[in-house]
Structures are given as structure tokens and as C-alpha cells.
Motif scaffolding. Structure first.
Motif, mmCIF file in Angstrom:
data_model
loop_
_atom_site.group_PDB
_atom_site.id
_atom_site.type_symbol
_atom_site.label_atom_id
_atom_site.label_comp_id
_atom_site.label_asym_id
_atom_site.label_seq_id
_atom_site.Cartn_x
_atom_site.Cartn_y
_atom_site.Cartn_z
ATOM 1 N N GLY A 1 0.800 -1.217 0.000
ATOM 2 C CA GLY A 1 0.000 0.000 0.000
ATOM 3 C C GLY A 1 0.829 1.261 0.000
ATOM 4 O O GLY A 1 0.434 2.277 -0.554
ATOM 5 N N TYR A 2 1.988 1.214 0.620
ATOM 6 C CA TYR A 2 2.834 2.400 0.721
ATOM 7 C C TYR A 2 3.696 2.609 -0.522
ATOM 8 O O TYR A 2 3.948 3.740 -0.923
ATOM 9 C CB TYR A 2 3.716 2.323 1.965
ATOM 10 N N ALA A 3 4.156 1.521 -1.138
ATOM 11 C CA ALA A 3 5.046 1.628 -2.302
ATOM 12 C C ALA A 3 4.303 2.197 -3.506
ATOM 13 O O ALA A 3 3.176 1.810 -3.783
ATOM 14 C CB ALA A 3 5.621 0.258 -2.645
ATOM 15 N N ARG A 4 4.943 3.104 -4.209
ATOM 16 C CA ARG A 4 4.349 3.669 -5.420
ATOM 17 C C ARG A 4 4.433 2.671 -6.570
ATOM 18 O O ARG A 4 3.511 2.522 -7.345
ATOM 19 C CB ARG A 4 5.083 4.961 -5.784
ATOM 20 N N THR A 5 5.576 1.993 -6.677
ATOM 21 C CA THR A 5 5.736 0.958 -7.696
ATOM 22 C C THR A 5 6.276 -0.307 -7.042
ATOM 23 O O THR A 5 7.016 -0.242 -6.059
ATOM 24 C CB THR A 5 6.709 1.374 -8.829
ATOM 25 N N ILE A 6 5.888 -1.452 -7.596
ATOM 26 C CA ILE A 6 6.419 -2.741 -7.175
ATOM 27 C C ILE A 6 6.740 -3.486 -8.459
ATOM 28 O O ILE A 6 5.919 -3.517 -9.386
ATOM 29 C CB ILE A 6 5.414 -3.530 -6.314
ATOM 30 N N ALA A 7 7.936 -4.059 -8.516
ATOM 31 C CA ALA A 7 8.349 -4.731 -9.747
ATOM 32 C C ALA A 7 9.349 -5.834 -9.459
ATOM 33 O O ALA A 7 10.091 -5.783 -8.479
ATOM 34 C CB ALA A 7 8.975 -3.719 -10.717
ATOM 35 N N LEU A 8 9.354 -6.818 -10.358
ATOM 36 C CA LEU A 8 10.424 -7.802 -10.396
ATOM 37 C C LEU A 8 11.546 -7.138 -11.179
ATOM 38 O O LEU A 8 11.333 -6.681 -12.309
ATOM 39 C CB LEU A 8 9.952 -9.076 -11.096
ATOM 40 N N ILE A 9 12.718 -7.058 -10.581
ATOM 41 C CA ILE A 9 13.847 -6.385 -11.233
ATOM 42 C C ILE A 9 15.062 -7.301 -11.284
ATOM 43 O O ILE A 9 15.194 -8.235 -10.486
ATOM 44 C CB ILE A 9 14.216 -5.061 -10.520
ATOM 45 N N TYR B 1 15.149 -9.422 -7.710
ATOM 46 C CA TYR B 1 14.425 -9.075 -6.492
ATOM 47 C C TYR B 1 13.047 -8.553 -6.873
ATOM 48 O O TYR B 1 12.840 -8.057 -7.987
ATOM 49 C CB TYR B 1 15.132 -7.943 -5.723
ATOM 50 N N ILE B 2 12.121 -8.657 -5.932
ATOM 51 C CA ILE B 2 10.889 -7.888 -6.016
ATOM 52 C C ILE B 2 11.146 -6.682 -5.123
ATOM 53 O O ILE B 2 11.512 -6.835 -3.954
ATOM 54 C CB ILE B 2 9.666 -8.670 -5.481
ATOM 55 N N VAL B 3 11.010 -5.481 -5.690
ATOM 56 C CA VAL B 3 11.236 -4.263 -4.921
ATOM 57 C C VAL B 3 9.996 -3.385 -4.965
ATOM 58 O O VAL B 3 9.284 -3.339 -5.967
ATOM 59 C CB VAL B 3 12.459 -3.445 -5.408
ATOM 60 N N GLY B 4 9.765 -2.709 -3.862
ATOM 61 C CA GLY B 4 8.762 -1.658 -3.800
ATOM 62 C C GLY B 4 9.514 -0.357 -3.638
ATOM 63 O O GLY B 4 10.447 -0.276 -2.839
ATOM 64 N N THR B 5 9.162 0.646 -4.432
ATOM 65 C CA THR B 5 9.868 1.926 -4.360
ATOM 66 C C THR B 5 8.903 3.070 -4.100
ATOM 67 O O THR B 5 7.711 2.981 -4.379
ATOM 68 C CB THR B 5 10.644 2.216 -5.664
ATOM 69 N N VAL B 6 9.466 4.140 -3.544
ATOM 70 C CA VAL B 6 8.750 5.396 -3.362
ATOM 71 C C VAL B 6 9.558 6.473 -4.081
ATOM 72 O O VAL B 6 10.776 6.337 -4.217
ATOM 73 C CB VAL B 6 8.559 5.743 -1.868
#
Length: 193
Positions: free
Chosen positions: A57-65, A132-137
Motif C-alpha cells: 500500500g505504501y510503495a508507489r511501484t512494485i516490480a520484479l527487477i 528481487y521484487i522491490v517496492g519503491t517510493v
């Protein structure tokens, strides 16, 4: 009169966890050395991100990188460790519309052998050649954003992708907590993260 900075960390777990839109809270008091009452008080609310749904909910984007390379390491002025900037390729976006390639920063602890250690339990340092799966802001200071969480995706890609897809489907948006406002009672000293 000299002041010493006294930091008090208050974790009102029972209250925080039972209210909707819970948030972590801390207060910093600037206390005179002669033990008179505090001269200033600062507080800041932070979103709770213990569960995957909170992180999603907090992350703007989530992606497999896939991590292409380390761009740089920046020593931080405050506290131990610094910021690691990595150049990554987005293999599969899961939330949001990230660019195909990104430069993202994250907080790490630098070890004596030059490697990087995690600064939080669910916060894997990004290493070139790994997925990794990362969530970014958003944070332009570090390129295309700041890593809010990172989970390794090298071994069981299906399981980790399903885990984060489920978290995104049930994400909990960070809500302001009515009893926890960022404030400062001294206008000359702004409250900040």
C-alpha cells in the motif's frame, strides 16, 4: 545554555495496532543540561509496514527487477551506513508503471570487506546479477526512487511473485492517524524525518 538532544522512542503497540491506519510514533526532546523542562518537542508519524499488504500500500511501484550494476555508494552524514544506488532492469511491473531501467537508492550498512549488509530485516541489499521484487517510493535525490522493501527472487520466482501479487490485491493504503500529527512546538526548529 547548552542543550543535549535526548531521543525517546515510544512504541505504543497496543494502541497503534488496534486503530485503523496505524502509524509508528516517536518524539524528540531538546532538554537543557540543567534538567529543566524540554525546550522543544518534535514528533513524526510513520506508516506501519510490518505486513506485505502494508508495504504494498505504501510503495508507489512494485516490480520484479534484475540488478545490472552498482552505480555508487554514498556515505550518509547521519548515523551509520549510507545509500547504495543501483541500476536495474524492470523484468515485470506488478504495481505502477516504472520505466524499463531505473536507478534506485537504498539504505545499507557497509561491511569491512566492502560488501553491504541489510539495514532492516526485509530489506535485502541489491547485488548485481540477482533478481528481487522491490517496492519503491519517489525520491529524486537517489535517481528514480528509494527502495521501500526488497525481497530476493532468485530461487522460487513463482512463489515470490504470487506473494507480492496477493499483497497488492489486498494492499492497505497508509491513512493518517487522527492522534498522530507531525508537529513542532518550536517554529524555529522544523520537525522532519
Amino acid at each position: 545554555m547548552k542543550h543535549k538532544r535526548t531521543t525517546l522512542t515510544v512504541l505504543a503497540a497496543a494502541t497503534v495496532l488496534t486503530t485503523a491506519g496505524a502509524a509508528a510514533w516517536y518524539t524528540t526532546l531538546d532538554t537543557p543540561t540543567d534538567s529543566t523542562p524540554p525546550a522543544t518537542a518534535h514528533a513524526m508519524c510513520l506508516p506501519v509496514t510490518d505486513a506485505d499488504e502494508d508495504k504494498a500500500g505504501y510503495a508507489r511501484t512494485i516490480a520484479l527487477i534484475a540488478v545490472d550494476r552498482t552505480v555508487e555508494y554514498r556515505e550518509e552524514a547521519e548515523g551509520p551506513g549510507g545509500a547504495l544506488l543501483s541500476r536495474v532492469t524492470v523484468v515485470q511491473p506488478l504495481k505502477g508503471s516504472p520505466s524499463k531501467t531505473l536507478t534506485i537508492g537504498q539504505s545499507v550498512l557497509r561491511q569491512a570487506d566492502g560488501r553491504y549488509a541489510k539495514s532492516k530485516p526485509a530489506y535485502m541489499p541489491l547485488e548485481p546479477g540477482h533478481r528481487y521484487i522491490v517496492g519503491t517510493v519517489p525520491d529524486p535525490t537517489y535517481g528514480d526512487g528509494w527502495v521501500w522493501f526488497a525481497t530476493t527472487a532468485d530461487n522460487d520466482l513463482t512463489t515470490v511473485t504470487n506473494r507480492w501479487t496477493r499483497a497488492i490485491d489486498h494492499q492497505i493504503a497508509p491513512l493518517p492517524h487522527p492522534a498522530c500529527d507531525d508537529f513542532s512546538d518550536d517554529p524555529s526548529t522544523p520537525a522532519g524525518p
